[in-house]
Enzyme design. Sequence first.
Site, PDB file in Angstrom:
ATOM      1  N   GLU A  93       0.833  -1.147   0.132  1.00  0.00           N
ATOM      2  CA  GLU A  93      -0.083  -0.071   0.006  1.00  0.00           C
ATOM      3  C   GLU A  93       0.775   1.278   0.101  1.00  0.00           C
ATOM      4  OE1 GLU A  93      -3.909   0.023   1.975  1.00  0.00           O
ATOM      5  OE2 GLU A  93      -3.191   1.755   2.883  1.00  0.00           O
ATOM      6  N   THR A 102      -3.806   4.933  -1.275  1.00  0.00           N
ATOM      7  CA  THR A 102      -4.875   5.503  -0.542  1.00  0.00           C
ATOM      8  C   THR A 102      -5.551   6.937  -1.132  1.00  0.00           C
ATOM      9  OG1 THR A 102      -3.474   6.850   0.898  1.00  0.00           O
ATOM     10  CG2 THR A 102      -3.982   4.398   1.624  1.00  0.00           C
ATOM     11  N   ALA A 152      -9.612  11.596   2.527  1.00  0.00           N
ATOM     12  CA  ALA A 152     -11.054  11.697   2.446  1.00  0.00           C
ATOM     13  C   ALA A 152     -11.544  13.068   2.569  1.00  0.00           C
ATOM     14  CB  ALA A 152     -11.471  11.167   4.038  1.00  0.00           C
ATOM     15  N   ARG A 166     -16.054   4.748   3.342  1.00  0.00           N
ATOM     16  CA  ARG A 166     -16.758   5.951   3.802  1.00  0.00           C
ATOM     17  C   ARG A 166     -15.774   6.882   3.854  1.00  0.00           C
ATOM     18  NH1 ARG A 166     -18.829   6.632   9.595  1.00  0.00           N
ATOM     19  NH2 ARG A 166     -16.484   6.894   9.891  1.00  0.00           N
ATOM     20  N   HIS A 198     -15.648  -1.947  13.961  1.00  0.00           N
ATOM     21  CA  HIS A 198     -15.338  -0.727  13.695  1.00  0.00           C
ATOM     22  C   HIS A 198     -15.289   0.169  15.071  1.00  0.00           C
ATOM     23  CE1 HIS A 198     -15.969   3.463  12.174  1.00  0.00           C
ATOM     24  NE2 HIS A 198     -14.888   3.063  11.278  1.00  0.00           N
TER      25      HIS A 198
HETATM   26  P1  FAD Z   1     -18.520   1.681   6.551  1.00  0.00           P
HETATM   27  O1  FAD Z   1     -18.411   0.606   5.983  1.00  0.00           O
HETATM   28  O2  FAD Z   1     -19.642   2.773   6.267  1.00  0.00           O
HETATM   29  O3  FAD Z   1     -18.696   1.842   8.087  1.00  0.00           O
HETATM   30  C1  FAD Z   1     -18.547   2.847   8.955  1.00  0.00           C
HETATM   31  C2  FAD Z   1     -19.340   2.677  10.478  1.00  0.00           C
HETATM   32  O4  FAD Z   1     -20.670   2.938  10.183  1.00  0.00           O
HETATM   33  C3  FAD Z   1     -19.110   1.248  10.988  1.00  0.00           C
HETATM   34  O5  FAD Z   1     -19.227   1.449  12.359  1.00  0.00           O
HETATM   35  C4  FAD Z   1     -20.310   0.395  10.523  1.00  0.00           C
HETATM   36  O6  FAD Z   1     -20.757  -0.499  11.318  1.00  0.00           O
HETATM   37  C5  FAD Z   1     -21.300   1.590  10.353  1.00  0.00           C
HETATM   38  N1  FAD Z   1     -22.409   1.240   9.511  1.00  0.00           N
HETATM   39  C6  FAD Z   1     -22.021   1.049   8.154  1.00  0.00           C
HETATM   40  N2  FAD Z   1     -23.310   1.003   7.341  1.00  0.00           N
HETATM   41  C7  FAD Z   1     -24.212   1.268   8.252  1.00  0.00           C
HETATM   42  C8  FAD Z   1     -25.651   1.670   7.778  1.00  0.00           C
HETATM   43  N3  FAD Z   1     -26.223   1.470   6.800  1.00  0.00           N
HETATM   44  N4  FAD Z   1     -26.225   2.048   9.021  1.00  0.00           N
HETATM   45  C9  FAD Z   1     -25.678   2.483  10.235  1.00  0.00           C
HETATM   46  N5  FAD Z   1     -24.363   2.261  10.418  1.00  0.00           N
HETATM   47  C10 FAD Z   1     -23.506   1.725   9.233  1.00  0.00           C
HETATM   48  N6  FAD Z   1      -9.585   6.323   5.022  1.00  0.00           N
HETATM   49  C11 FAD Z   1      -9.315   7.154   4.129  1.00  0.00           C
HETATM   50  O7  FAD Z   1      -9.818   8.125   4.165  1.00  0.00           O
HETATM   51  N7  FAD Z   1      -8.602   6.911   2.965  1.00  0.00           N
HETATM   52  C12 FAD Z   1      -8.248   5.532   2.599  1.00  0.00           C
HETATM   53  O8  FAD Z   1      -7.586   5.447   1.448  1.00  0.00           O
HETATM   54  C13 FAD Z   1      -8.584   4.692   3.576  1.00  0.00           C
HETATM   55  N8  FAD Z   1      -8.309   3.483   3.264  1.00  0.00           N
HETATM   56  C14 FAD Z   1      -8.419   2.441   4.059  1.00  0.00           C
HETATM   57  C15 FAD Z   1      -8.252   0.792   3.905  1.00  0.00           C
HETATM   58  C16 FAD Z   1      -8.570   0.000   4.832  1.00  0.00           C
HETATM   59  C17 FAD Z   1      -8.258  -1.437   4.276  1.00  0.00           C
HETATM   60  C18 FAD Z   1      -9.209   0.283   5.871  1.00  0.00           C
HETATM   61  C19 FAD Z   1      -9.755  -0.876   6.922  1.00  0.00           C
HETATM   62  C20 FAD Z   1      -9.779   1.526   6.227  1.00  0.00           C
HETATM   63  C21 FAD Z   1      -9.186   2.618   5.434  1.00  0.00           C
HETATM   64  N9  FAD Z   1      -9.652   3.814   5.767  1.00  0.00           N
HETATM   65  C22 FAD Z   1      -9.014   4.865   4.725  1.00  0.00           C
HETATM   66  C23 FAD Z   1     -10.113   4.279   6.801  1.00  0.00           C
HETATM   67  C24 FAD Z   1     -11.738   4.187   6.709  1.00  0.00           C
HETATM   68  O9  FAD Z   1     -12.189   5.375   5.782  1.00  0.00           O
HETATM   69  C25 FAD Z   1     -12.265   4.583   8.001  1.00  0.00           C
HETATM   70  O10 FAD Z   1     -12.114   3.004   9.006  1.00  0.00           O
HETATM   71  C26 FAD Z   1     -13.798   4.777   8.066  1.00  0.00           C
HETATM   72  O11 FAD Z   1     -13.979   5.299   9.525  1.00  0.00           O
HETATM   73  C27 FAD Z   1     -14.668   3.941   7.936  1.00  0.00           C
HETATM   74  O12 FAD Z   1     -14.612   3.551   6.655  1.00  0.00           O
HETATM   75  P2  FAD Z   1     -15.754   2.154   6.045  1.00  0.00           P
HETATM   76  O13 FAD Z   1     -15.706   2.245   4.520  1.00  0.00           O
HETATM   77  O14 FAD Z   1     -15.346   1.013   6.607  1.00  0.00           O
HETATM   78  O15 FAD Z   1     -16.915   2.563   6.382  1.00  0.00           O
END
Ligand code: FAD
Length: 296
Positions: free
Chosen positions: A17, A48, A51, A107, A152
Amino acid sequence: MKLSALLAQHEITVSCELFPPKSGAALEHVDDVLRDTAALAPDFISVTYGAGGSTSKRTLELASRLQDVYHVPALAHLTCVSSTREEIAAMVGRLRQAGIENILALRGDIPQDAQFPRPDCFHYANELVSFLRSLEGGADLCIGGACYPEGHVECPHFYTDLDNLKRKVDTGVDFLTTQMFFDNDVLYRFLFRALDHGITVPIVAGIMPVISVRQIQRSCELSGTVMPPRLQGIADRFGDDPAAMRQAGIAYATEQILDLIAHGVTHIHIYTMNKPDVAAKIMDNLSSILRPHGQD
Ligand code: FAD
């Protein structure tokens, strides 16, 4: 190359990465980082995405260079928390035009200096995945998502997080990459529970080499990742000695990957953090295991 095809096989894969630096000296040397990471011949390299949008254009640029100049498949991260639908659609159009068909749909961490959630932006990654699939040609994209072996940090209950993950996967996710974890038993429990929840897409295990204790402690605080006593002991003992900590961090990550592969985990993602020399050492330590037939 679509990563879904690669990850469906039972061969071991190793990915790295990169992040686009914001400015300064790191920016000048970014091409060296690209070149040196590509030279490790990983199965793919993820890039990456800021955001807040600060480095988002550079994600496209670096991912394109990886594919066009270094011939390594790129996985472009894409976040939705502070981008409108129009901005996301435009970015996907540019990615596709550059020949990038693998997107990690996220997200994004919610910025602390603004009004969030924004009404004009998606609130969760599953909405982004659904939107990507709805775009023209969206069915042809290979879409990954993030998952959290320890749950999370914002979600009060592990199984609620798993329900949310299942919804995200069902919306059209082809594979998942895990948040860093330092105790492999945490991952094994998560894999069983995910399977039990009907999550059957390939899961790539994210390994973070602990090179800087201060940096990792901050990341653990933000992400809720637990430092097990063994790693904490190593950090306490060697944290003030950069050379010793680097060696210890490489040894710990090497052992983690060895144990994962011995237990049948096939897809390993090294959070390289723009330090190809660290990834190189880990991959060299495990060369006969990661590339059992001597292929590069
Ligand atoms: P989601 O899947 O949307 O989950 C976020 C939270 O919301 C969780 O607590 C989940 O339980 C809850 N949730 C999900 N869907 C719903 C729903 N429909 N209703 C209610 N609650 C819900 N960040 C960056 O800014 N840039 C990057 O490039 C980046 N790369 C990453 C790569 C990896 C492999 C990982 C693990 C994380 C990365 N992150 C990055 C961090 C990530 O953006 C954060 O962890 C963020 O807080 C959550 O993103 P997510 O896509 O998992 O969110």
